[in-house]
Design an enzyme around this catalytic site. Structure first.
Site, PDB file in Angstrom:
ATOM      1  CD  GLU A   1      -3.024  -0.044   0.110  1.00 25.18           C
ATOM      2  OE1 GLU A   1      -3.025   0.115  -1.106  1.00 25.18           O
ATOM      3  OE2 GLU A   1      -4.334   0.056   0.747  1.00 25.18           O
TER       4      GLU A   1
ATOM      5  CB  THR B   1      -4.128   6.741  -2.782  1.00 27.40           C
ATOM      6  OG1 THR B   1      -5.200   5.882  -3.109  1.00 27.40           O
ATOM      7  CG2 THR B   1      -4.182   7.112  -1.227  1.00 27.40           C
TER       8      THR B   1
END
Length: 307
Positions: free
Chosen positions: A128, A181
């Site tokens: 991530e 993101t």
């Protein structure tokens, strides 16, 4: 086992009030991966379908997560990974998390499960970090554990599993635009007011209490975000209108899924969820932007082996 095929579910993170700490696992949306044991040590990504992603191990979320795991345990073999993406990158429903989770889960299974699912969250977070610039578990935890998850703390990592009320359904409307993101994090303010923090803490506590007591009205009242949503919603065309349409149609609450651009809603009952889905779809057509929409139960299991 020398080879394993797995389903890697999508997820909804933040759930309005729980930035970086709350998430839920979706049931019928996800990627598939095939992982096999090979003699040559290391990690090789041999095939990717459904997305234009790098095959280089160190540049791929699944590769980075897998490397973190094998560097910890140093097995006497290597692994090849095939990734078949059904979750679009930048969709806000955990595309990178699905890749990271699938890699560490599959390798762990092939090695005889040296780590628990909760322990695998640590390695998935490394993947991530490649996608977003920070290690966060609000997508990888529910994708690994199923249901709802609360990240109570990161140092040390402390994750609490929360069973979903049986009649709770989730809707995810995904506009065909990309919100990275890193870009969505860039619009956030590093400091917040005490008043906003108190409101947010109350909503997080209310949402957890509502889930644990099957209090759907409390769940709905708690799905409010006074910190992140006001800043990020400008990145999503038509957000306010489609959220209002969802609430008018009977949704418990609605907000931004993860970093966006997907918009989620939670509903009590499948029929209600379908009606809310129709209302959201009809409203979003006004933007002229193509979109996908999914209605899903909350997945109680998380990532799993498939035939």
């Amino acid at each position: 086992m020398k080879e394993i095929k797995i389903f890697c579910p999508a997820s909804i993170a933040n759930l309005s009030c729980g930035f970086d700490v709350l998430g839920l696992c979706l049931d019928n949306i996800g990627d598939e991966m095939i992982i096999r044991t090979v003699a040559e040590r290391g990690i090789r990504i041999t095939k990717i379908t459904g997305a234009d992603l790098p095959l280089e191990t160190e540049k791929n979320v699944a590769g980075v997560a897998a490397l973190a795991l094998i560097n910890e345990i140093n097995p006497g073999c290597g692994f090849e990974i095939e990734i078949h993406k059904n979750i679009k990158a930048g969709s806000g429903i955990g595309s990178s998390a699905a890749s990271a989770v699938g890699a560490v889960f599959g390798i762990n299974e092939l090695l005889g499960k040296p780590f628990s699912r909760k322990e695998l969250v640590y390695f998935a977070m490394k993947g991530e970090a490649l996608a977003s610039g920070s290690e966060h578990a609000d997508n990888v935890a529910p994708a690994l554990l199923g249901g709802f998850t609360l990240v109570r703390g990161y140092e040390p990592l402390d994750i609490v599993q929360i069973e979903s009320p049986s009649e709770l359904f989730a809707i995810a409307l995904h506009p065909q635009i990309e919100v990275k993101t890193v870009d969505a994090r860039a619009v956030l303010h590093p400091m917040i007011s005490l008043k906003s923090a108190i409101t947010q803490w109350g909503n997080v506590g209310g949402l957890i209490a509502g889930l644990c007591t099957n209090d759907y009205e409390l769940i709905g009242r708690s799905l409010q975000d006074v910190i992140v949503e006001p800043l990020r919603k400008v990145l999503i065309p038509g957000f306010d209108d489609v959220k209002l349409a969802a609430l008018k149609a009977g949704a418990l609450g609605s907000g931004i899924s993860g970093s966006g651009p997907s918009i989620f809603a939670l509903c009590k009952g499948e029929e209600n969820a379908k009606n809310v889905s129709i209302a959201m779809s009809e409203n979003y057509k006004n933007t002229g932007i193509s979109f996908d929409i999914h209605v899903s139960r909350v997945n109680p299991i998380g990532v799993k082996i498939i035939n």
